[in-house]
Design an enzyme around this catalytic site. Structure first.
Site, short mmCIF file in Angstrom:
data_model
loop_
_atom_site.label_atom_id
_atom_site.label_comp_id
_atom_site.label_asym_id
_atom_site.label_seq_id
_atom_site.Cartn_x
_atom_site.Cartn_y
_atom_site.Cartn_z
N TRP A 101 0.82 -1.21 0.00
CA TRP A 101 0.00 0.00 0.00
C TRP A 101 0.86 1.26 0.00
O TRP A 101 0.58 2.20 -0.76
CB TRP A 101 -0.99 -0.01 1.17
CG TRP A 101 -2.07 -1.02 0.94
CD1 TRP A 101 -2.29 -2.16 1.65
CD2 TRP A 101 -3.04 -1.01 -0.12
NE1 TRP A 101 -3.35 -2.85 1.10
CE2 TRP A 101 -3.83 -2.17 0.03
CE3 TRP A 101 -3.33 -0.14 -1.16
CZ2 TRP A 101 -4.89 -2.48 -0.83
CZ3 TRP A 101 -4.39 -0.45 -2.03
CH2 TRP A 101 -5.15 -1.61 -1.85
N ASP A 175 -1.79 6.62 6.14
CA ASP A 175 -2.86 5.79 5.57
C ASP A 175 -3.18 4.73 6.62
O ASP A 175 -2.44 3.78 6.82
CB ASP A 175 -2.36 5.14 4.27
CG ASP A 175 -3.39 4.17 3.68
OD1 ASP A 175 -4.47 3.99 4.28
OD2 ASP A 175 -3.10 3.60 2.61
N LYS A 199 -12.89 -1.41 5.60
CA LYS A 199 -12.20 -2.39 6.44
C LYS A 199 -12.78 -2.38 7.85
O LYS A 199 -13.22 -3.39 8.35
CB LYS A 199 -10.70 -2.10 6.51
CG LYS A 199 -9.83 -2.60 5.35
CD LYS A 199 -10.18 -2.04 4.00
CE LYS A 199 -9.40 -2.57 2.85
NZ LYS A 199 -8.26 -1.78 2.43
C1 LIG Z 1 -7.73 -1.23 1.17
C2 LIG Z 1 -6.63 -0.25 1.34
C3 LIG Z 1 -6.46 0.83 0.45
C4 LIG Z 1 -7.30 0.99 -0.81
O1 LIG Z 1 -8.55 1.37 -0.58
P1 LIG Z 1 -9.58 1.57 -1.80
O2 LIG Z 1 -10.80 1.95 -1.07
O3 LIG Z 1 -9.69 0.28 -2.55
O4 LIG Z 1 -9.05 2.66 -2.66
C5 LIG Z 1 -5.45 1.72 0.69
N1 LIG Z 1 -4.62 1.57 1.74
C6 LIG Z 1 -4.75 0.55 2.60
C7 LIG Z 1 -3.81 0.43 3.74
C8 LIG Z 1 -5.75 -0.39 2.42
O5 LIG Z 1 -5.87 -1.42 3.28
#
Ligand SMILES: *Cc1c(COP(=O)(O)O)cnc(C)c1O
Length: 363
Positions: A101, A175, A199
């Site tokens: 990521w 993030d 998530k």
């Molecule tokens: C799932 C995830 C993303 C991507 O999210 P989207 O909603 O598919 O754009 C980005 N960063 C992390 C750490 C993730 O787990």
């Protein structure tokens, strides 16, 4: 109703209480005669849902006054562009790459600014975390980006680095998509935190962005208005139609989290769940996890079978035992159990019981 345990990495399991409540309110929200998804986002019913969600989240995560909570769209991947469009000033940005990521974040940002790889754990297969004292920081970085929980590789910063302690004045951008609201957050170390909702917060479609006020007004002229933090903040996240139903669902999750005892209680539960699963993996002959102990994720637990030819049998047996979506990410293989807030301890115990049974049957 007894449902299977769902270990999906995302979109992920929701608290059953929340689903039941939403089902009950589906046709007629609080006597309004409307479903939430049928309401004007500017009407008083939805505004009350929005304000409650904002207030509950601020309380839950103890977000200080000088931060704005934005409800945006586009997910974590859109933020990979939206953050540099808002904060980079087209200058240099430092990235700490600890898995897929953060790697993606660096690549996307490089379209808008100079992306400097300040540190990486690639050499050891994304199984450790690079010590902040050894980072190669640029002189005048607009910000430093890191991913506080790598969903695919299962690496988590147990504590956010203190940039001031390493002589870095840049704001920290985090993030935290895959572990937001799983533990308290140290806002003294954060400039911007963002997270896709799917998530740990609610359904896909909502992106949470929490921005320190002094960082609102730095967008590049090419930044789309709908993604400009200042414009979004000035319009209470309603510059354009927000993802109303996803905000409502996340709001129900925030209330559920408060009923569970908030972030301290969630952190304890999440630690207990993770310890149960990692202990079972470490104590077994058949399973293993590659991540160094002190940086293992409490939310996403990738593990492997020493005999990979058993993978399919493991997965189909798991489904028969009511344990769903355990297949690992295609880029790393093996298995992955995502044990977000909505996964009860009993679900992890059921997985551990199945893992031991599967191992015994083959001994
Ligand atoms: C799932 C995830 C993303 C991507 O999210 P989207 O909603 O598919 O754009 C980005 N960063 C992390 C750490 C993730 O787990």
């Amino acid at each position: 109703m007894k449902r299977p345990y769902n270990f999906s990495a995302g979109p992920a399991a929701m608290p059953q209480e929340v689903l039941t409540q939403a089902a009950g309110e589906m046709l007629d929200w609080h006597g309004s005669g409307m479903s939430v998804m049928e309401m004007s986002h500017r009407g008083k019913d939805f505004i009350s849902i929005y304000e409650q969600a904002q207030a509950d989240l601020r309380e839950l995560l103890a977000v200080p006054e000088q931060f704005r909570i934005l409800f945006m769209q586009g997910g974590g991947l859109a933020e990979n562009a939206i953050v540099p469009l808002n904060l980079s000033g087209a200058g240099t940005v430092d990235f700490v790459v600890t898995g897929s990521w953060s790697h993606k974040s660096l690549q996307e940002a490089a379209r808008y600014c100079t992306a400097n790889l300040a540190a990486s754990n690639q050499a050891d297969g994304h199984t450790t975390l690079p010590a902040p004292q050894n980072w190669h920081l640029s002189k005048d970085a607009s910000y430093l980006h890191l991913c506080s929980n790598e969903t695919i590789h299962g690496v988590e910063w147990q504590e956010l680095p203190d940039l001031k302690a390493i002589g870095c004045d840049s704001p920290l951008v985090v993030d935290c998509s895959s572990h937001v609201a799983s533990r308290p957050m140290d806002w003294s170390r954060i400039g911007v935190a963002f997270a896709g909702a799917q998530k740990n917060l609610g359904p896909a479609g909502l992106t949470l962005v929490i921005v320190r006020q002094d960082l609102l007004d730095r967008a590049l002229p090419i930044c789309p208005s709908a993604f400009n933090y200042k414009i979004v903040a000035e319009n209470q996240s309603m510059f354009n139609t927000p993802p109303t139903y996803a905000i409502y669902m996340a709001g129900l999750v925030f209330q559920w989290l408060k009923r569970q005892g908030g972030m301290t209680a969630m952190e304890q539960r999440n630690e207990a769940k993770a310890a149960l699963l990692y202990d079972a993996i470490d104590g077994s002959q058949l399973y293993f996890n590659k991540v160094t102990r002190d940086c293992r994720s409490r939310m996403n637990v990738p593990f492997f079978l020493r005999d990979e030819s058993l993978n399919e049998a493991f997965l189909s047996g798991a489904r028969e035992h009511g344990l769903l979506q355990l297949k690992g990410h295609k880029s790393v293989g093996g298995m992955r159990a995502s044990i977000y807030n909505a996964m009860p301890l009993e679900g992890v115990q059921a997985l551990v019981n199945y893992m031991l049974e599967f191992q015994q049957d083959r001994a």
